[in-house]
Design a protein around this motif. Structure first.
Motif, PDB file in Angstrom:
ATOM      1  N   HIS A  67       0.860  -1.190   0.000  1.00  0.00           N
ATOM      2  CA  HIS A  67       0.000   0.000   0.000  1.00  0.00           C
ATOM      3  C   HIS A  67       0.893   1.236   0.000  1.00  0.00           C
ATOM      4  N   ILE A  68       0.726   2.095  -1.003  1.00  0.00           N
ATOM      5  CA  ILE A  68       1.564   3.288  -1.145  1.00  0.00           C
ATOM      6  C   ILE A  68       0.715   4.537  -0.960  1.00  0.00           C
ATOM      7  N   ASP A  69       1.118   5.387  -0.024  1.00  0.00           N
ATOM      8  CA  ASP A  69       0.519   6.716   0.124  1.00  0.00           C
ATOM      9  C   ASP A  69       1.511   7.737  -0.412  1.00  0.00           C
ATOM     10  N   ILE A  70       1.036   8.632  -1.291  1.00  0.00           N
ATOM     11  CA  ILE A  70       1.910   9.622  -1.932  1.00  0.00           C
ATOM     12  C   ILE A  70       1.706  10.989  -1.285  1.00  0.00           C
ATOM     13  N   PHE A  71       2.825  11.658  -1.001  1.00  0.00           N
ATOM     14  CA  PHE A  71       2.797  13.001  -0.442  1.00  0.00           C
ATOM     15  C   PHE A  71       3.676  13.903  -1.313  1.00  0.00           C
ATOM     16  N   PHE A  72       3.254  15.152  -1.528  1.00  0.00           N
ATOM     17  CA  PHE A  72       3.993  16.094  -2.373  1.00  0.00           C
ATOM     18  C   PHE A  72       4.480  17.272  -1.525  1.00  0.00           C
ATOM     19  N   HIS A  73       5.799  17.524  -1.562  1.00  0.00           N
ATOM     20  CA  HIS A  73       6.314  18.656  -0.792  1.00  0.00           C
ATOM     21  C   HIS A  73       6.526  19.907  -1.642  1.00  0.00           C
ATOM     22  N   HIS A  74       6.465  19.798  -2.969  1.00  0.00           N
ATOM     23  CA  HIS A  74       6.547  20.949  -3.885  1.00  0.00           C
ATOM     24  C   HIS A  74       7.770  21.835  -3.618  1.00  0.00           C
ATOM     25  N   ASN A  75       8.866  21.193  -3.199  1.00  0.00           N
ATOM     26  CA  ASN A  75      10.122  21.894  -2.944  1.00  0.00           C
ATOM     27  C   ASN A  75       9.994  22.928  -1.821  1.00  0.00           C
ATOM     28  N   ASN A  76       9.063  22.708  -0.917  1.00  0.00           N
ATOM     29  CA  ASN A  76       8.854  23.607   0.215  1.00  0.00           C
ATOM     30  C   ASN A  76       9.319  22.897   1.484  1.00  0.00           C
ATOM     31  N   ILE A  77      10.352  23.421   2.126  1.00  0.00           N
ATOM     32  CA  ILE A  77      10.962  22.732   3.263  1.00  0.00           C
ATOM     33  C   ILE A  77       9.997  22.623   4.436  1.00  0.00           C
ATOM     34  N   ASP A  78       9.136  23.607   4.647  1.00  0.00           N
ATOM     35  CA  ASP A  78       8.158  23.542   5.736  1.00  0.00           C
ATOM     36  C   ASP A  78       7.132  22.448   5.482  1.00  0.00           C
ATOM     37  N   VAL A  79       6.740  22.295   4.221  1.00  0.00           N
ATOM     38  CA  VAL A  79       5.805  21.231   3.857  1.00  0.00           C
ATOM     39  C   VAL A  79       6.459  19.865   4.070  1.00  0.00           C
ATOM     40  N   LEU A  80       7.721  19.741   3.652  1.00  0.00           N
ATOM     41  CA  LEU A  80       8.446  18.481   3.866  1.00  0.00           C
ATOM     42  C   LEU A  80       8.509  18.138   5.349  1.00  0.00           C
ATOM     43  N   GLU A  81       8.846  19.110   6.175  1.00  0.00           N
ATOM     44  CA  GLU A  81       8.933  18.866   7.611  1.00  0.00           C
ATOM     45  C   GLU A  81       7.588  18.432   8.177  1.00  0.00           C
ATOM     46  N   SER A  82       6.519  19.054   7.730  1.00  0.00           N
ATOM     47  CA  SER A  82       5.175  18.708   8.197  1.00  0.00           C
ATOM     48  C   SER A  82       4.791  17.292   7.780  1.00  0.00           C
ATOM     49  N   ILE A  83       5.119  16.930   6.538  1.00  0.00           N
ATOM     50  CA  ILE A  83       4.802  15.584   6.046  1.00  0.00           C
ATOM     51  C   ILE A  83       5.549  14.532   6.854  1.00  0.00           C
ATOM     52  N   VAL A  84       6.853  14.738   7.027  1.00  0.00           N
ATOM     53  CA  VAL A  84       7.662  13.755   7.764  1.00  0.00           C
ATOM     54  C   VAL A  84       7.140  13.597   9.188  1.00  0.00           C
ATOM     55  N   ALA A  85       6.777  14.700   9.833  1.00  0.00           N
ATOM     56  CA  ALA A  85       6.244  14.627  11.198  1.00  0.00           C
ATOM     57  C   ALA A  85       4.934  13.841  11.236  1.00  0.00           C
ATOM     58  N   SER A  86       4.126  13.972  10.189  1.00  0.00           N
ATOM     59  CA  SER A  86       2.812  13.312  10.180  1.00  0.00           C
ATOM     60  C   SER A  86       2.889  11.823   9.849  1.00  0.00           C
ATOM     61  N   VAL A  87       3.942  11.397   9.130  1.00  0.00           N
ATOM     62  CA  VAL A  87       4.033   9.986   8.721  1.00  0.00           C
ATOM     63  C   VAL A  87       4.963   9.172   9.609  1.00  0.00           C
ATOM     64  N   ARG A  88       5.782   9.835  10.407  1.00  0.00           N
ATOM     65  CA  ARG A  88       6.778   9.145  11.219  1.00  0.00           C
ATOM     66  C   ARG A  88       6.129   8.110  12.144  1.00  0.00           C
ATOM     67  N   GLY A  89       6.630   6.884  12.082  1.00  0.00           N
ATOM     68  CA  GLY A  89       6.126   5.820  12.937  1.00  0.00           C
ATOM     69  C   GLY A  89       4.872   5.131  12.443  1.00  0.00           C
ATOM     70  N   LYS A  90       4.339   5.595  11.297  1.00  0.00           N
ATOM     71  CA  LYS A  90       3.077   5.044  10.802  1.00  0.00           C
ATOM     72  C   LYS A  90       3.252   4.147   9.575  1.00  0.00           C
ATOM     73  N   TYR A  91       4.489   4.054   9.064  1.00  0.00           N
ATOM     74  CA  TYR A  91       4.723   3.300   7.835  1.00  0.00           C
ATOM     75  C   TYR A  91       5.875   2.321   8.021  1.00  0.00           C
ATOM     76  N   GLY A  92       5.845   1.297   7.193  1.00  0.00           N
ATOM     77  CA  GLY A  92       6.901   0.302   7.229  1.00  0.00           C
ATOM     78  C   GLY A  92       8.104   0.695   6.407  1.00  0.00           C
ATOM     79  N   MET A  93       7.945   1.694   5.504  1.00  0.00           N
ATOM     80  CA  MET A  93       9.049   2.136   4.663  1.00  0.00           C
ATOM     81  C   MET A  93       8.792   3.581   4.241  1.00  0.00           C
ATOM     82  N   TYR A  94       9.893   4.344   4.129  1.00  0.00           N
ATOM     83  CA  TYR A  94       9.816   5.752   3.748  1.00  0.00           C
ATOM     84  C   TYR A  94      10.709   5.975   2.524  1.00  0.00           C
ATOM     85  N   VAL A  95      10.106   6.404   1.416  1.00  0.00           N
ATOM     86  CA  VAL A  95      10.816   6.641   0.158  1.00  0.00           C
ATOM     87  C   VAL A  95      10.702   8.127  -0.137  1.00  0.00           C
ATOM     88  N   VAL A  96      11.845   8.836  -0.115  1.00  0.00           N
ATOM     89  CA  VAL A  96      11.795  10.297  -0.104  1.00  0.00           C
ATOM     90  C   VAL A  96      12.708  10.913  -1.165  1.00  0.00           C
TER      91      VAL A  96
END
Length: 338
Positions: free
Chosen positions: A120-149
């Motif tokens: 099961h793959i969930d896709i997240f887009f950071h659009h080259n925005n570092i604040d968005v990337l930080e928010s995404i990582v904080a929201s997915v941390r510990g909830k997935y078996g693998m992180y592809v970034v």
């Protein structure tokens, strides 16, 4: 909690089932039987030791497998919780990329197909925005078996990505240095760009000069503009760098180089409207290959990495957990436009 203990105990006499597998299967059965649901807290390790008599290592191994499959999530210093009621998914993957451009779509489709139907793959887009990337990582941390970034070239990136477990992390697309030993499957920009420009030098010299469109604030790798500047200096090419292509401004006698596909399509539209022959009246070079560039106008010359290969190698790491540190080669594809 008692329901979970009972589900695990029911599996005690199944031949060939280890204690950690018994725990995993018992929790899955409890979810499937609607005895527990998403968001519910699971028994602590100490509670399971006391109730079931399992070794601490056995319970840790069982929870680790459930977390890696995305069925359970771990919250630091709080405990383990049910992350999903979809127990058929063997692995949940967080895929964090720039946006869904055509070449990233190639990556996604190949990556998905290489993993198979159970992932099961969930896709997240950071659009080259570092604040968005930080928010995404904080929201997915510990909830997935693998992180592809796909990382952002920014001074904060390493600190953000280092909050993810590196044994479950792989960096794709571009390489961003950070502490620790981690896996990556990326492309290289500066040396490969310079090599591509150099091979095209004889064709470029047939024109009056070369125009490159580069937006400093975009997600375009700075290594490309560095390579371009070095190339025009070393090969004494008459060159202009502009921030954007203005519709209708294409002129006969020049080579146009853009990384932005929207600009490329407008250039081609303008060349057609003015009756220019690609490769004769004007030259066009593009970055990141795709099928349409092979077909239109007798082909657009590109230089590009193979995103399908990148996806296959990333999927291989996800499935095997065997460390990989690979730079996918960049190839020049000569066609009619230059």
């Amino acid at each position: 909690m008692q329901n979970i203990y009972e589900q695990v105990r029911e599996l005690e006499n199944i031949q060939g089932l280890s204690k950690h597998e018994q725990l995993v299967r018992g929790i899955i059965n409890a979810i499937n039987d609607k005895l527990i649901q998403r968001g519910d807290m699971l028994p602590s390790v100490n509670s399971l030791i006391r109730e079931l008599g399992f070794a601490r290592e056995t319970i840790a191994k069982g929870y680790k497998e459930l977390v890696s499959r995305g069925i359970v999530e771990s919250k630091n210093r709080i405990g383990f919780y049910v992350a999903t009621e979809n127990t058929e998914s063997s692995l949940r993957i967080a895929l964090i990329i720039f946006a869904f451009d055509s070449f990233q779509e190639v990556f996604y489709k190949t990556f998905r197909d290489s993993l198979g139907a159970t992932a099961h793959i969930d896709i997240f887009f950071h659009h080259n925005n570092i604040d968005v990337l930080e928010s995404i990582v904080a929201s997915v941390r510990g909830k997935y078996g693998m992180y592809v970034v796909a990382p952002i070239p920014h001074k904060r990136t390493a600190g953000i990505l280092n909050t993810l477990p590196l044994n479950k992390f792989i960096m794709i697309d571009r390489h961003q240095p950070m502490p620790g030993d981690f896996s990556y499957v990326v492309q290289e920009f500066e040396k490969s760009s310079y090599a591509a420009f150099s091979k095209l030098a004889p064709a470029i010299r047939k024109f009056q000069g070369m125009i490159h469109y580069y937006r400093p604030a975009s997600d375009t790798p700075v290594e490309i503009i560095n390579a371009y500047k070095k190339f025009v200096k070393d090969f004494k090419i008459n060159s202009v760098i502009r921030t954007e292509y203005i519709a209708g401004s294409i002129e006969k006698g020049y080579v146009y180089f853009t990384i932005n596909n929207a600009e490329l399509w407008q250039m081609l539209k303008d060349a057609k409207a003015k009756g220019f022959r690609l490769g004769k009246d004007v030259g066009i070079l593009s970055h990141n290959d795709e099928v349409v560039k092979e077909i239109i106008f007798d082909g657009i010359t590109t230089y590009s990495t193979d995103f399908a290969v990148m996806a296959e190698k990333a999927a291989e790491f996800v499935l095997t957990r065997e460390k990989v540190q690979l730079v996918i080669p960049t190839l020049l594809l000569r066609r009619g436009s230059l």
